[in-house]
Write an enzyme that holds these catalytic residues in place. Sequence first.
Site, PDB file in Angstrom:
ATOM      1  N   LYS A   1      -9.491   7.299   0.255  1.00  0.00           N
ATOM      2  CA  LYS A   1     -10.748   6.598   0.521  1.00  0.00           C
ATOM      3  C   LYS A   1     -11.304   6.960   1.895  1.00  0.00           C
ATOM      4  CE  LYS A   1     -10.630   4.241  -3.275  1.00  0.00           C
ATOM      5  NZ  LYS A   1     -11.464   4.704  -4.366  1.00  0.00           N
TER       6      LYS A   1
ATOM      7  N   LYS B   1     -13.825   3.670  15.288  1.00  0.00           N
ATOM      8  CA  LYS B   1     -13.714   5.131  15.470  1.00  0.00           C
ATOM      9  C   LYS B   1     -14.059   5.867  14.179  1.00  0.00           C
ATOM     10  CE  LYS B   1      -9.884   6.195  13.088  1.00  0.00           C
ATOM     11  NZ  LYS B   1      -9.810   7.189  12.011  1.00  0.00           N
TER      12      LYS B   1
ATOM     13  N   GLY C   1       0.836  -1.197   0.000  1.00  0.00           N
ATOM     14  CA  GLY C   1       0.000   0.000   0.000  1.00  0.00           C
ATOM     15  C   GLY C   1       0.874   1.251   0.000  1.00  0.00           C
TER      16      GLY C   1
HETATM   17  N1  LIG Z   1      -4.550   8.596   6.083  1.00  0.00           N
HETATM   18  C1  LIG Z   1      -4.444   8.545   7.403  1.00  0.00           C
HETATM   19  O1  LIG Z   1      -4.254   9.590   8.063  1.00  0.00           O
HETATM   20  C2  LIG Z   1      -4.514   7.221   8.106  1.00  0.00           C
HETATM   21  C3  LIG Z   1      -3.968   7.116   9.383  1.00  0.00           C
HETATM   22  C4  LIG Z   1      -4.045   5.902  10.050  1.00  0.00           C
HETATM   23  C5  LIG Z   1      -4.632   4.799   9.435  1.00  0.00           C
HETATM   24  N2  LIG Z   1      -5.134   4.919   8.173  1.00  0.00           N
HETATM   25  C6  LIG Z   1      -5.694   3.702   7.563  1.00  0.00           C
HETATM   26  O2  LIG Z   1      -4.732   3.187   6.648  1.00  0.00           O
HETATM   27  C7  LIG Z   1      -5.397   2.467   5.609  1.00  0.00           C
HETATM   28  C8  LIG Z   1      -4.869   2.949   4.262  1.00  0.00           C
HETATM   29  O3  LIG Z   1      -5.251   4.290   4.082  1.00  0.00           O
HETATM   30  P1  LIG Z   1      -4.389   5.366   3.307  1.00  0.00           P
HETATM   31  O4  LIG Z   1      -4.705   6.686   3.953  1.00  0.00           O
HETATM   32  O5  LIG Z   1      -2.955   4.976   3.208  1.00  0.00           O
HETATM   33  O6  LIG Z   1      -5.011   5.265   1.831  1.00  0.00           O
HETATM   34  P2  LIG Z   1      -5.608   6.459   0.944  1.00  0.00           P
HETATM   35  O7  LIG Z   1      -7.050   6.589   1.222  1.00  0.00           O
HETATM   36  O8  LIG Z   1      -4.722   7.661   1.074  1.00  0.00           O
HETATM   37  O9  LIG Z   1      -5.367   5.985  -0.545  1.00  0.00           O
HETATM   38  C9  LIG Z   1      -6.109   5.037  -1.234  1.00  0.00           C
HETATM   39  C10 LIG Z   1      -5.120   3.998  -1.737  1.00  0.00           C
HETATM   40  O10 LIG Z   1      -5.845   2.928  -2.324  1.00  0.00           O
HETATM   41  C11 LIG Z   1      -5.215   2.579  -3.536  1.00  0.00           C
HETATM   42  N3  LIG Z   1      -6.176   1.899  -4.404  1.00  0.00           N
HETATM   43  C12 LIG Z   1      -7.141   2.437  -5.186  1.00  0.00           C
HETATM   44  N4  LIG Z   1      -7.804   1.451  -5.845  1.00  0.00           N
HETATM   45  C13 LIG Z   1      -7.228   0.282  -5.433  1.00  0.00           C
HETATM   46  C14 LIG Z   1      -7.469  -1.087  -5.728  1.00  0.00           C
HETATM   47  N5  LIG Z   1      -8.443  -1.455  -6.560  1.00  0.00           N
HETATM   48  N6  LIG Z   1      -6.697  -2.026  -5.130  1.00  0.00           N
HETATM   49  C15 LIG Z   1      -5.730  -1.668  -4.260  1.00  0.00           C
HETATM   50  N7  LIG Z   1      -5.447  -0.390  -3.934  1.00  0.00           N
HETATM   51  C16 LIG Z   1      -6.197   0.566  -4.515  1.00  0.00           C
HETATM   52  C17 LIG Z   1      -4.735   3.904  -4.089  1.00  0.00           C
HETATM   53  O11 LIG Z   1      -3.743   3.692  -5.064  1.00  0.00           O
HETATM   54  C18 LIG Z   1      -4.181   4.542  -2.829  1.00  0.00           C
HETATM   55  O12 LIG Z   1      -2.878   4.100  -2.575  1.00  0.00           O
HETATM   56  C19 LIG Z   1      -6.892   2.706   5.826  1.00  0.00           C
HETATM   57  O13 LIG Z   1      -7.471   1.598   6.475  1.00  0.00           O
HETATM   58  C20 LIG Z   1      -6.948   3.928   6.736  1.00  0.00           C
HETATM   59  O14 LIG Z   1      -8.094   3.949   7.559  1.00  0.00           O
HETATM   60  C21 LIG Z   1      -5.074   6.094   7.487  1.00  0.00           C
HETATM   61  O1  LIG Z   2      -8.592  10.760   7.986  1.00  0.00           O
HETATM   62  P1  LIG Z   2      -9.371   9.667   8.673  1.00  0.00           P
HETATM   63  O2  LIG Z   2     -10.716  10.087   9.115  1.00  0.00           O
HETATM   64  O3  LIG Z   2      -9.359   8.405   7.840  1.00  0.00           O
HETATM   65  O4  LIG Z   2      -8.550   9.340  10.014  1.00  0.00           O
HETATM   66  C1  LIG Z   2      -7.158   9.204   9.931  1.00  0.00           C
HETATM   67  C2  LIG Z   2      -6.588   8.398  11.062  1.00  0.00           C
HETATM   68  O5  LIG Z   2      -7.227   7.157  11.185  1.00  0.00           O
HETATM   69  C3  LIG Z   2      -6.560   9.136  12.370  1.00  0.00           C
HETATM   70  O6  LIG Z   2      -5.840   8.375  13.310  1.00  0.00           O
END
Ligand SMILES: NC(=O)c1ccc[n+]([C@@H]2O[C@H](COP(=O)([O-])OP(=O)(O)OC[C@H]3O[C@@H](n4cnc5c(N)ncnc54)[C@H](O)[C@@H]3O)[C@@H](O)[C@H]2O)c1
Ligand SMILES: O=P(O)(O)OC[C@H](O)CO
Length: 341
Positions: free
Chosen positions: A295, A204, A10
């Site tokens: 997403k 959450k 990812g």
């Molecule tokens: N962004 C944050 O601040 C944050 C912080 C902590 C945890 N998370 C969690 O981390 C996880 C990943 O989130 P993120 O923020 O890195 O992603 P994101 O929402 O920033 O990005 C979406 C990702 O999905 C990919 N994607 C799109 N279509 C796809 C497909 N068909 N198959 C596979 N990948 C595809 C895209 O290329 C991109 O890398 C989530 O569960 C999120 O809740 C996010």
């Molecule tokens: O941007 P959100 O709402 O997906 O939250 C990001 C992280 O999960 C916060 O810890």
Amino acid sequence: MSSEKVAIIGSGNWGSAVAKIIGRNVAKFNHFDTQVKMWVFEEKINGQKLTDIINTKHENVKYLPNIKLPENIVACPDLIETCRDATMLVFVVPHQFVTSICKQLKGKILPHAKAISLIKGIDVNEHGFRLITDMIQDSLNIRACVLSGANIANEVAEERFCETTIGYRNRTDGELFMQIFHTPSFRVNIVEDVVGVELCGALKNIIAIGGGLVDGLKLGDNTKAAIIRIGLYEMRKFSQMFYKDVKDATFFESCGVADLITTCAGGRNRKVAEAHVTTGKSFDQLEKEMLNGQKLQGTSTAQDMYNILTKKNLCHEFPLMTVIYRICYEGLPPIKIVEDL
Ligand SMILES: NC(=O)c1ccc[n+]([C@@H]2O[C@H](COP(=O)([O-])OP(=O)(O)OC[C@H]3O[C@@H](n4cnc5c(N)ncnc54)[C@H](O)[C@@H]3O)[C@@H](O)[C@H]2O)c1
Ligand SMILES: O=P(O)(O)OC[C@H](O)CO
């Protein structure tokens, strides 16, 4: 001789932020291979492949702009190639893509590999629900830890101080994963409660939608605090109703109350829910308009939860999560978030 090799599955906002940490940390210890492959769901940016941009500019210009990634992070568009020789797999994709990723990886990874999930979500199908760590463990036959906390990706990438929680079943795995994540500005605590840590992270996101609705309605800080309190209560109640070993103490870790506060203050779910109230547009449309390919997890998790609660006849026991689902999917007016409680 290095005995551990890390692969990152990812490269979104969070995947790229942790790549910065992992890339630096593996270089500090002899027992890690210094090259870390990061799987990128390939796409073109102004005609150029995102993997090529990352490997030349050392920046994920789409999902984490203006942050330099260490040069030992190598973007790779081939999932199997990324993971085939890795002993430590870091899963960090939106939860809706995990099933297909695990299917592709089955039989293609080292049998002694270990995993950690940074994913905040649950998997629901006609048979019930499953934790993401269980999906990874069951489909790939490897052990899985979880990492979750009050971690808005951009703030972590800018090295502003925060905490996070690793949940483990096997302490050696928990301590090994801690080595690739812990830094002075990203402080890791490890706890023996995979399920509690994981459910905090997933649930959450639903409450964050509630926080955004309250902001859109301009109901003020007291109401937001009430949503956070009731949300925490429902998160703990649900977790302990389905998994009796989930510990109370986990809800006081970064993955619990701290993540709930941060997500209701600054996350994407909050931002889009606020805009839903102020513009009247659908969540799907706003996700496309506001998140540039990122997403939203809160709405689909609210739907997943509602499906579980209706099947078990439990909606009345979880009024906040239920009303958030109805506002997102049944067109209930947002003000019902307080009227229906
Ligand atoms: N962004 C944050 O601040 C944050 C912080 C902590 C945890 N998370 C969690 O981390 C996880 C990943 O989130 P993120 O923020 O890195 O992603 P994101 O929402 O920033 O990005 C979406 C990702 O999905 C990919 N994607 C799109 N279509 C796809 C497909 N068909 N198959 C596979 N990948 C595809 C895209 O290329 C991109 O890398 C989530 O569960 C999120 O809740 C996010
Ligand atoms: O941007 P959100 O709402 O997906 O939250 C990001 C992280 O999960 C916060 O810890």
